[in-house]
Design a protein around this motif. Structure first.
Motif, mmCIF file in Angstrom:
data_model
loop_
_atom_site.group_PDB
_atom_site.id
_atom_site.type_symbol
_atom_site.label_atom_id
_atom_site.label_comp_id
_atom_site.label_asym_id
_atom_site.label_seq_id
_atom_site.Cartn_x
_atom_site.Cartn_y
_atom_site.Cartn_z
ATOM 1 N N PRO A 200 17.973 39.901 -27.587
ATOM 2 C CA PRO A 200 17.645 41.100 -28.372
ATOM 3 C C PRO A 200 18.445 42.308 -27.888
ATOM 4 C CG PRO A 200 15.644 39.982 -27.671
ATOM 5 C CD PRO A 200 16.779 39.294 -26.990
ATOM 6 N N LYS A 201 18.706 43.235 -28.782
ATOM 7 C CA LYS A 201 19.565 44.389 -28.463
ATOM 8 C C LYS A 201 19.005 45.261 -27.352
ATOM 9 C CE LYS A 201 22.556 43.498 -31.642
ATOM 10 N NZ LYS A 201 23.730 42.795 -31.261
ATOM 11 N N ASP A 202 17.676 45.293 -27.198
ATOM 12 C CA ASP A 202 17.096 46.172 -26.186
ATOM 13 C C ASP A 202 17.097 45.551 -24.787
ATOM 14 O OD1 ASP A 202 15.229 44.271 -26.966
ATOM 15 O OD2 ASP A 202 13.514 45.574 -26.541
ATOM 16 N N MET A 203 17.547 44.308 -24.630
ATOM 17 C CA MET A 203 17.600 43.667 -23.321
ATOM 18 C C MET A 203 18.941 43.990 -22.662
ATOM 19 S SD MET A 203 17.032 39.702 -22.283
ATOM 20 C CE MET A 203 15.282 39.774 -22.556
ATOM 21 N N SER A 204 18.883 44.495 -21.438
ATOM 22 C CA SER A 204 20.109 44.874 -20.730
ATOM 23 C C SER A 204 20.647 43.691 -19.920
ATOM 24 C CB SER A 204 19.847 46.060 -19.802
ATOM 25 O OG SER A 204 19.024 45.657 -18.739
ATOM 26 N N LEU A 205 21.893 43.816 -19.533
ATOM 27 C CA LEU A 205 22.530 42.774 -18.739
ATOM 28 C C LEU A 205 21.892 42.676 -17.349
ATOM 29 C CD1 LEU A 205 24.758 40.676 -18.935
ATOM 30 C CD2 LEU A 205 26.342 42.365 -18.040
ATOM 31 N N SER A 206 21.460 43.798 -16.808
ATOM 32 C CA SER A 206 20.804 43.758 -15.498
ATOM 33 C C SER A 206 19.484 42.994 -15.572
ATOM 34 C CB SER A 206 20.586 45.170 -14.961
ATOM 35 O OG SER A 206 19.731 45.893 -15.809
ATOM 36 N N GLU A 207 18.772 43.095 -16.692
ATOM 37 C CA GLU A 207 17.543 42.311 -16.860
ATOM 38 C C GLU A 207 17.850 40.818 -16.888
ATOM 39 O OE1 GLU A 207 14.290 44.555 -19.476
ATOM 40 O OE2 GLU A 207 16.248 44.402 -20.457
ATOM 41 N N ILE A 208 18.939 40.464 -17.533
ATOM 42 C CA ILE A 208 19.325 39.050 -17.609
ATOM 43 C C ILE A 208 19.691 38.539 -16.220
ATOM 44 C CG2 ILE A 208 21.081 37.472 -18.514
ATOM 45 C CD1 ILE A 208 21.026 39.133 -21.095
ATOM 46 N N PHE A 209 20.453 39.320 -15.457
ATOM 47 C CA PHE A 209 20.808 38.897 -14.104
ATOM 48 C C PHE A 209 19.573 38.762 -13.223
ATOM 49 C CE2 PHE A 209 25.361 40.246 -14.796
ATOM 50 C CZ PHE A 209 25.899 38.998 -14.547
ATOM 51 N N ARG A 210 18.615 39.688 -13.371
ATOM 52 C CA ARG A 210 17.377 39.567 -12.595
ATOM 53 C C ARG A 210 16.598 38.325 -12.997
ATOM 54 N NH1 ARG A 210 15.249 45.523 -13.156
ATOM 55 N NH2 ARG A 210 16.368 45.107 -15.022
ATOM 56 N N ALA A 211 16.613 37.980 -14.272
ATOM 57 C CA ALA A 211 15.906 36.782 -14.725
ATOM 58 C C ALA A 211 16.580 35.505 -14.229
ATOM 59 C CB ALA A 211 15.827 36.774 -16.247
ATOM 60 N N LEU A 212 17.866 35.570 -13.933
ATOM 61 C CA LEU A 212 18.593 34.396 -13.454
ATOM 62 C C LEU A 212 18.405 34.147 -11.961
ATOM 63 C CD1 LEU A 212 21.957 34.752 -15.400
ATOM 64 C CD2 LEU A 212 20.182 33.048 -15.756
ATOM 65 N N ILE A 213 17.877 35.102 -11.229
ATOM 66 C CA ILE A 213 17.734 34.976 -9.773
ATOM 67 C C ILE A 213 16.984 33.713 -9.360
ATOM 68 C CG2 ILE A 213 16.678 36.024 -7.723
ATOM 69 C CD1 ILE A 213 17.605 38.734 -8.825
#
Length: 132
Positions: A89-102
């Motif tokens: 979704p457009k409101d999800m930032s790349l930093s959120e994705i990286f944190r979710a990948l941890i």
């Protein structure tokens, strides 16, 4: 003054282009020879790489592949995160994705450490397939 001497007229440029076209048309056999040389070079390179691959153990190849899998998720590059960003979704930032990948990165690092310290975890199947 030097710039005027170095500059080419339109007629000179067109003449050089025509000469290049004629040389290319006359040298169609040369293009085929270049293609043959390219195929020969690539074939030789693959033979050399195969010879190197037989020297490198399957264990090192497995470690390399697992390490590369970690690199697909982890910053600063992490192409998988950018693929996810393109469909998120457009409101999800790349930093959120990286944190979710941890957590996934941690799991892969633990698996890499297990294979590093206990090689038989990864080598039992190749050895079984070889019949050892």
């Amino acid at each position: 003054m030097a710039q005027q001497d170095a500059a080419m007229t339109d007629a000179e440029i067109e003449a050089q282009l025509e000469a290049l076209k004629r040389a290319h048309e006359d040298d169609s056999a040369g293009a085929q020879n270049a293609l043959d040389r390219g195929i020969l070079t690539v074939g030789t390179a693959f033979s050399f790489l195969f010879a190197i691959a037989t020297v490198i153990s399957i264990y090192e190849i497995i470690l390399f592949a697992m390490n590369m899998q970690v690199s697909y998720l982890s910053p600063p590059f992490g192409p998988a995160a950018f693929y996810l960003k393109s469909v998120a979704p457009k409101d999800m930032s790349l930093s959120e994705i990286f944190r979710a990948l941890i957590p996934f990165i941690c799991i892969q690092v633990v698996a890499l450490a297990i294979v590093l310290f206990f090689p038989q975890v990864a080598l039992w199947l190749p050895e079984w397939l070889k019949g050892n």
